[in-house]
Enzyme design. Structure first.
Site, PDB file in Angstrom:
ATOM      1  N   MET A  90      21.854  30.743 -38.084  1.00 48.78           N
ATOM      2  CA  MET A  90      23.177  30.206 -37.723  1.00 48.78           C
ATOM      3  C   MET A  90      24.176  31.308 -37.398  1.00 48.78           C
ATOM      4  SD  MET A  90      23.375  27.102 -40.457  1.00 48.78           S
ATOM      5  CE  MET A  90      24.853  26.439 -39.725  1.00 48.78           C
ATOM      6  N   SER A 138      26.486  37.833 -37.781  1.00 48.23           N
ATOM      7  CA  SER A 138      26.963  38.224 -36.450  1.00 48.23           C
ATOM      8  C   SER A 138      28.395  37.747 -36.235  1.00 48.23           C
ATOM      9  CB  SER A 138      26.067  37.610 -35.366  1.00 48.23           C
ATOM     10  OG  SER A 138      24.732  37.976 -35.569  1.00 48.23           O
ATOM     11  N   LYS A 170      26.837  29.133 -35.436  1.00 50.56           N
ATOM     12  CA  LYS A 170      26.342  28.673 -34.129  1.00 50.56           C
ATOM     13  C   LYS A 170      25.006  27.984 -34.320  1.00 50.56           C
ATOM     14  CE  LYS A 170      22.847  31.899 -33.661  1.00 50.56           C
ATOM     15  NZ  LYS A 170      21.418  31.606 -33.733  1.00 50.56           N
ATOM     16  N   ASP A 196      23.344  38.878 -31.469  1.00 55.89           N
ATOM     17  CA  ASP A 196      24.155  37.650 -31.412  1.00 55.89           C
ATOM     18  C   ASP A 196      25.654  37.926 -31.502  1.00 55.89           C
ATOM     19  OD1 ASP A 196      21.953  36.083 -31.169  1.00 55.89           O
ATOM     20  OD2 ASP A 196      21.943  35.375 -33.250  1.00 55.89           O
TER      21      ASP A 196
HETATM   22  P1  ATP Z   1      21.001  35.226 -36.364  1.00 58.64           P
HETATM   23  O1  ATP Z   1      20.999  33.751 -36.174  1.00 58.64           O
HETATM   24  O2  ATP Z   1      22.148  35.957 -35.707  1.00 58.64           O
HETATM   25  O3  ATP Z   1      19.663  35.879 -36.116  1.00 58.64           O
HETATM   26  P2  ATP Z   1      20.942  34.694 -39.146  1.00 58.64           P
HETATM   27  O4  ATP Z   1      21.943  33.622 -39.293  1.00 58.64           O
HETATM   28  O5  ATP Z   1      19.504  34.266 -39.121  1.00 58.64           O
HETATM   29  O6  ATP Z   1      21.285  35.545 -37.877  1.00 58.64           O
HETATM   30  P3  ATP Z   1      22.409  36.291 -41.046  1.00 58.64           P
HETATM   31  O7  ATP Z   1      22.957  35.253 -41.970  1.00 58.64           O
HETATM   32  O8  ATP Z   1      23.340  36.909 -40.095  1.00 58.64           O
HETATM   33  O9  ATP Z   1      21.110  35.755 -40.295  1.00 58.64           O
HETATM   34  O10 ATP Z   1      21.734  37.402 -42.001  1.00 58.64           O
HETATM   35  C1  ATP Z   1      20.724  38.256 -41.568  1.00 58.64           C
HETATM   36  C2  ATP Z   1      20.540  39.406 -42.552  1.00 58.64           C
HETATM   37  O11 ATP Z   1      21.679  40.265 -42.512  1.00 58.64           O
HETATM   38  C3  ATP Z   1      20.369  39.003 -43.993  1.00 58.64           C
HETATM   39  O12 ATP Z   1      19.226  39.655 -44.468  1.00 58.64           O
HETATM   40  C4  ATP Z   1      21.597  39.522 -44.726  1.00 58.64           C
HETATM   41  O13 ATP Z   1      21.315  40.039 -46.004  1.00 58.64           O
HETATM   42  C5  ATP Z   1      22.116  40.621 -43.829  1.00 58.64           C
HETATM   43  N1  ATP Z   1      23.592  40.659 -43.759  1.00 58.64           N
HETATM   44  C6  ATP Z   1      24.338  41.743 -43.616  1.00 58.64           C
HETATM   45  N2  ATP Z   1      25.630  41.434 -43.532  1.00 58.64           N
HETATM   46  C7  ATP Z   1      25.733  40.094 -43.585  1.00 58.64           C
HETATM   47  C8  ATP Z   1      26.817  39.190 -43.556  1.00 58.64           C
HETATM   48  N3  ATP Z   1      28.078  39.592 -43.427  1.00 58.64           N
HETATM   49  N4  ATP Z   1      26.534  37.877 -43.638  1.00 58.64           N
HETATM   50  C9  ATP Z   1      25.254  37.464 -43.734  1.00 58.64           C
HETATM   51  N5  ATP Z   1      24.191  38.278 -43.787  1.00 58.64           N
HETATM   52  C10 ATP Z   1      24.418  39.599 -43.728  1.00 58.64           C
END
Ligand code: ATP
Length: 285
Positions: A97, A101, A7, A133
């Protein structure tokens, strides 16, 4: 195998801070068909929950959001799990992105399709317990979100396709850090009529208007701490992007482009000049 979409937040306004360190916000979530993670769930596994994940930086144990989602589902629904999840990460990690979530929501949906123990409201509550999210990804379509990002209004999705470029610098930003470093004086409501103006501009693919409207309260802290993000944003704009901003808690930048040709030219320039960046082409629909 199912594809779990990414997203971006086309605008993100923090409207207040609520309980349990969650903030309330007002945001426009747009799902992206690309990039997407690839997730498989097996129901004929040994007892327990096992995760295998292609990304070395993502934990393959109970810290994985897929594990959390599966464990919560098993617990709430009184099921002894025997599930194996394999995950191929294509969405950059901790990138704003929503990758984790999206994976967690996909696990909840697949488990519920198979076990049929939760109704829609229960599944939404489970999703929110997995992360702010996650509820969006239970039904990923353009959504105006309020509350903790879990109350949705779905505008008529009659948007024209807008070419999109995504640039990820390769370092993570934690969402918790972004919220901790938010300037308190920026917290507050959107100007009245903002959302309607935004949707009208999106429907008309009025990129000039969108460039003036796109806003992210979490961006200033990221630009302060990582000046390279501001340089990249400026360079995207100078090279011809119509608008560019950080998505969510960052650090990924998204750029709206006037045409697919322009988007692909920009992608080629950035890939050539900055091989260390992850440059992804996509589109908003
Ligand atoms: P958002 O935009 O929802 O805040 P994000 O895209 O910034 O999330 P994610 O890629 O979801 O962040 O990762 C956030 C943290 O969660 C990372 O530190 C990662 O190590 C941990 N994590 C746990 N499970 C997952 C997963 N399935 N995919 C990605 N990261 C994960």
């Amino acid at each position: 195998m199912i594809r779990t979409p990414a997203k971006i937040n086309l605008f993100l306004k923090v409207t207040g801070s609520g309980e349990n360190s969650y903030h309330t916000l007002n945001t426009l979530f747009m799902p992206l068909a690309n990039p997407a993670d690839e997730l498989e769930l097996r129901f004929d596994a040994e007892p327990g929950i096992r995760i295998s994940c292609s990304a070395p930086e993502v934990p393959g144990d109970e810290r994985n959001l897929c594990y959390r989602a599966a464990a919560l589902y098993a617990d709430r629904c009184g099921i002894a799990p025997a599930w194996e999840i394999s995950l191929k990460k294509n969405i950059p990690v901790a990138a704003g992105m929503g990758g984790g979530s999206s994976d967690a929501a996909a696990v909840l949906l697949l488990l519920n399709r198979h076990c049929r123990r939760a109704n829609d409201a229960e599944l939404a509550a489970l999703a929110l317990d997995c992360g702010a999210d996650v509820p969006f990804f239970l039904a990923p379509r353009p959504a105006l979100a309020t509350g903790y990002g879990n109350r949705f209004e779905y505008p008529e999705p009659d948007f024209p396709e807008i070419p999109l470029l995504l640039v990820n610098p390769g370092f993570p930003i934690s969402a918790a850090w972004a919220y901790r470093n938010l300037s308190p004086e920026t917290v507050g409501a959107l100007p009245s009529g903002y959302e309607q103006d935004f949707l009208t501009a999106l429907r008309r693919a009025d990129l000039k208007r969108l460039a003036g409207l796109i806003h992210n309260d979490l961006a200033p802290a990221a630009y302060r701490k990582f000046p390279v993000l501001r340089l990249l944003r400026n360079e995207l704009l100078e090279a011809g992007a119509a608008a560019a901003e950080i998505t969510g808690s960052g650090p990924t930048l998204f750029a709206l482009c006037k045409s697919f040709k322009k988007r692909d030219e920009l992608a080629a320039v950035f890939r050539r000049n900055y091989p260390q960046l992850t440059v992804m082409t996509s589109s908003l629909k």
